[in-house]
Design a protein around this motif. Structure first.
Motif, PDB file in Angstrom:
ATOM      1  N   ARG A  38       9.366   3.212   4.594  1.00  0.00           N
ATOM      2  CA  ARG A  38       8.387   2.124   4.523  1.00  0.00           C
ATOM      3  C   ARG A  38       8.473   1.198   5.732  1.00  0.00           C
ATOM      4  NH1 ARG A  38       8.176   0.615  -1.893  1.00  0.00           N
ATOM      5  NH2 ARG A  38       9.082   2.541  -2.662  1.00  0.00           N
ATOM      6  N   GLN A  39       9.598   1.220   6.438  1.00  0.00           N
ATOM      7  CA  GLN A  39       9.795   0.288   7.538  1.00  0.00           C
ATOM      8  C   GLN A  39       9.358   0.888   8.880  1.00  0.00           C
ATOM      9  OE1 GLN A  39      10.664  -2.815   6.788  1.00  0.00           O
ATOM     10  NE2 GLN A  39      10.760  -2.144   4.643  1.00  0.00           N
ATOM     11  N   THR A  54      -3.043   6.450   2.941  1.00  0.00           N
ATOM     12  CA  THR A  54      -1.619   6.555   2.642  1.00  0.00           C
ATOM     13  C   THR A  54      -1.425   6.805   1.151  1.00  0.00           C
ATOM     14  OG1 THR A  54      -1.195   4.241   2.086  1.00  0.00           O
ATOM     15  CG2 THR A  54      -1.275   4.803   4.434  1.00  0.00           C
ATOM     16  N   ALA A  82       3.251   7.300   4.651  1.00  0.00           N
ATOM     17  CA  ALA A  82       3.860   6.101   4.069  1.00  0.00           C
ATOM     18  C   ALA A  82       2.845   4.963   3.991  1.00  0.00           C
ATOM     19  CB  ALA A  82       5.068   5.680   4.895  1.00  0.00           C
ATOM     20  N   SER A  85       2.696  -1.976   5.546  1.00  0.00           N
ATOM     21  CA  SER A  85       3.491  -3.110   5.046  1.00  0.00           C
ATOM     22  C   SER A  85       2.691  -3.973   4.081  1.00  0.00           C
ATOM     23  CB  SER A  85       3.991  -3.955   6.219  1.00  0.00           C
ATOM     24  OG  SER A  85       2.908  -4.408   7.014  1.00  0.00           O
ATOM     25  N   THR A  88       1.348  -1.774  -1.444  1.00  0.00           N
ATOM     26  CA  THR A  88       2.466  -1.575  -2.370  1.00  0.00           C
ATOM     27  C   THR A  88       2.278  -0.241  -3.080  1.00  0.00           C
ATOM     28  OG1 THR A  88       1.309  -2.763  -4.139  1.00  0.00           O
ATOM     29  CG2 THR A  88       2.800  -4.040  -2.737  1.00  0.00           C
ATOM     30  N   LEU A  91       7.038   4.413  -5.408  1.00  0.00           N
ATOM     31  CA  LEU A  91       7.390   5.725  -4.874  1.00  0.00           C
ATOM     32  C   LEU A  91       7.862   6.665  -5.963  1.00  0.00           C
ATOM     33  CD1 LEU A  91       7.803   7.549  -2.402  1.00  0.00           C
ATOM     34  CD2 LEU A  91      10.101   6.584  -2.174  1.00  0.00           C
ATOM     35  N   ASP A 116      16.375   1.145   0.336  1.00  0.00           N
ATOM     36  CA  ASP A 116      15.208   1.965   0.652  1.00  0.00           C
ATOM     37  C   ASP A 116      15.546   3.453   0.668  1.00  0.00           C
ATOM     38  OD1 ASP A 116      13.628  -0.252   0.853  1.00  0.00           O
ATOM     39  OD2 ASP A 116      13.660  -0.356   3.041  1.00  0.00           O
TER      40      ASP A 116
END
Length: 428
Positions: A38-39, A54, A82, A85, A88, A91, A116
């Motif tokens: 996610r980052q 996504t 993914a 940011s 939401t 997952l 994560d």
């Protein structure tokens, strides 16, 4: 569902995930690669596809086929990108939906060893750890393996990337098998040499999956433990040659379980905390039927003493180590050698060993030294070597204490998911 992971950024996880996806597809297995980072998501870049939509679109009613991107170069490979940011997504829900699909799922995990990473690794059936031949990458690979062991996720093995052969100083470093190597190439997803390497890796993973899902062979019938609840959830008992980790809170009535184990067959009872006289008194005053085990108290060099005693274990016997904590505080290499020796002797004698693993107020610590990572030392090593892990707990119901057990690991078989009462009618 296979997690592709490695704690060091840039170690080759994403390329490995796509290379394996192509190999599985070429072998006739449709594959979906999920970007769980996610980052710093990079899967869409390496795959050469758009990022939108996504997997966040799944939350608004889209289907997996609506969201999945077809890989531009490989039929039967789809990519789930993914979320951004600002988006939401749950997952775990996405992965649960994929688990019902007739495809091979590969999860491209984020770097590091934080929360994560835990979510995608915990959701996987097994994990492939990617590393290069550098010391920092190897250190990160060990961290990733530790994370998987803590989560009780099987480690399928390690993959050395940008290597022509397994590095001589790293081949035996990891507590996991080596699946293979991928040579260095400027075009790792299209070059013949690297594609062949990924084909071999996919074949190794397919073969190991078949082995892990099959029933392990053993001589003779299962050995009953004498504890009805355990025998019931283990389909009649444990296989000869097994190591059982009995993980328990001190208030979980685990000592009563150990007492009942002595009634089934000849038992060598190694005590690291209680004296021989104390153990004998507890057995003699037990409300249950117990046996008359050979009791030995270990002190000082516990590994050396235990090794000498285990080699004399007769055929078809029980070995009880109460508690394993003191042995787990020993040097890691010495403890691993001890466990391997125990396993070999159990297989030779068709015996069973039960390691009483007491838990404390907290499971992990951040200290250093031989016990780094676990409050009681190398608990991770014990759980990894165990063929069966039984968890005991005491649940306070306000009006009564319920003692229940569950099986979190059963090598070669899927463990039962339910918790069962340890003693009928809560009689302990």
């Amino acid at each position: 569902m296979i997690a592709i992971a490695g704690a060091k950024g840039g170690c080759g996880k994403t390329t490995t995930a796509l290379g394996l996806a192509d190999a599985f597809a070429q072998a006739g297995t449709p594959t979906v690669v999920v970007d769980a980072d996610r980052q710093l998501p990079n899967l869409h870049v390496v795959a050469g596809i758009d990022r939108e939509p996504t997997i966040a679109a799944l939350a608004s009613g889209a289907t997996i086929s609506d969201v999945a991107h077809q890989h531009p170069d490989t039929d039967d490979v789809a990519v789930l990108t993914a979320p951004k940011s600002s988006q939401t997504i749950d997952l775990q829900t996405v992965l649960d939906r994929l688990a019902d699909e007739p495809v091979q799922v590969l999860i491209d995990c984020p770097s590091g060893a934080g929360p994560d990473v835990v979510e995608p690794v915990a959701a996987a059936d097994r994990i492939v750890v990617v590393t290069s031949d550098t010391g920092r990458s190897a250190d990160a690979a060990e961290t990733t393996i530790d994370v998987a062991r803590r989560l009780d996720v099987p480690v399928a093995g390690t993959v050395f990337v940008r290597c022509d052969s397994v590095p001589a100083d790293l081949g035996s470093r990891f507590d996991a098998p080596t699946l293979g190597v991928v040579p260095d190439h400027e075009s790792p997803l299209t070059a013949d040499a690297t594609k062949s390497a990924y084909d071999r890796l996919a074949g190794a993973l397919t073969e190991s999956r078949g082995n892990s899902n099959s029933t392990l062979p053993f001589q003779g019938e299962r050995l009953v433990t004498g504890v009805d609840a355990i025998d019931r959830v283990l389909d009649g008992g444990v296989r000869p040659g097994s190591i059982v980790a009995l993980c328990a809170d001190p208030a979980s009535a685990s000592e009563l379980v150990l007492s009942k184990l002595t009634a089934t067959r000849g038992t060598l009872y190694l005590s690291t905390q209680r004296s021989k006289r104390t153990v004998r008194h507890a057995l003699e005053t037990s409300a249950f039927r117990v046996g008359s085990p050979t009791i030995r108290h270990l002190d000082g060099s516990v590994i050396e003493q235990a090794t000498g005693l285990v080699t004399a274990l007769p055929d078809g016997a029980n070995l009880i180590v109460d508690a394993a904590n003191d042995l787990e505080r020993s040097d890691r290499g010495a403890y691993i050698d001890f466990l391997n020796g125990v396993k070999e002797h159990l297989l030779e004698t068709n015996s069973v060993a039960v390691f009483h693993c007491l838990s404390g107020a907290r499971e992990f610590e951040s200290g250093s030294g031989s016990g780094s990572g676990f409050e009681h030392g190398h608990r991770l090593v014990t759980r990894h070597h165990a063929d069966v892990v039984v968890e005991l707990e005491a649940i306070d119901r306000e009006t009564a204490i319920d003692h229940v057990l569950s099986v979190s690991k059963r090598r070669g078989e899927r463990p039962p998911t339910e918790k069962v009462p340890l003693f009928p009618s809560n009689v302990a």
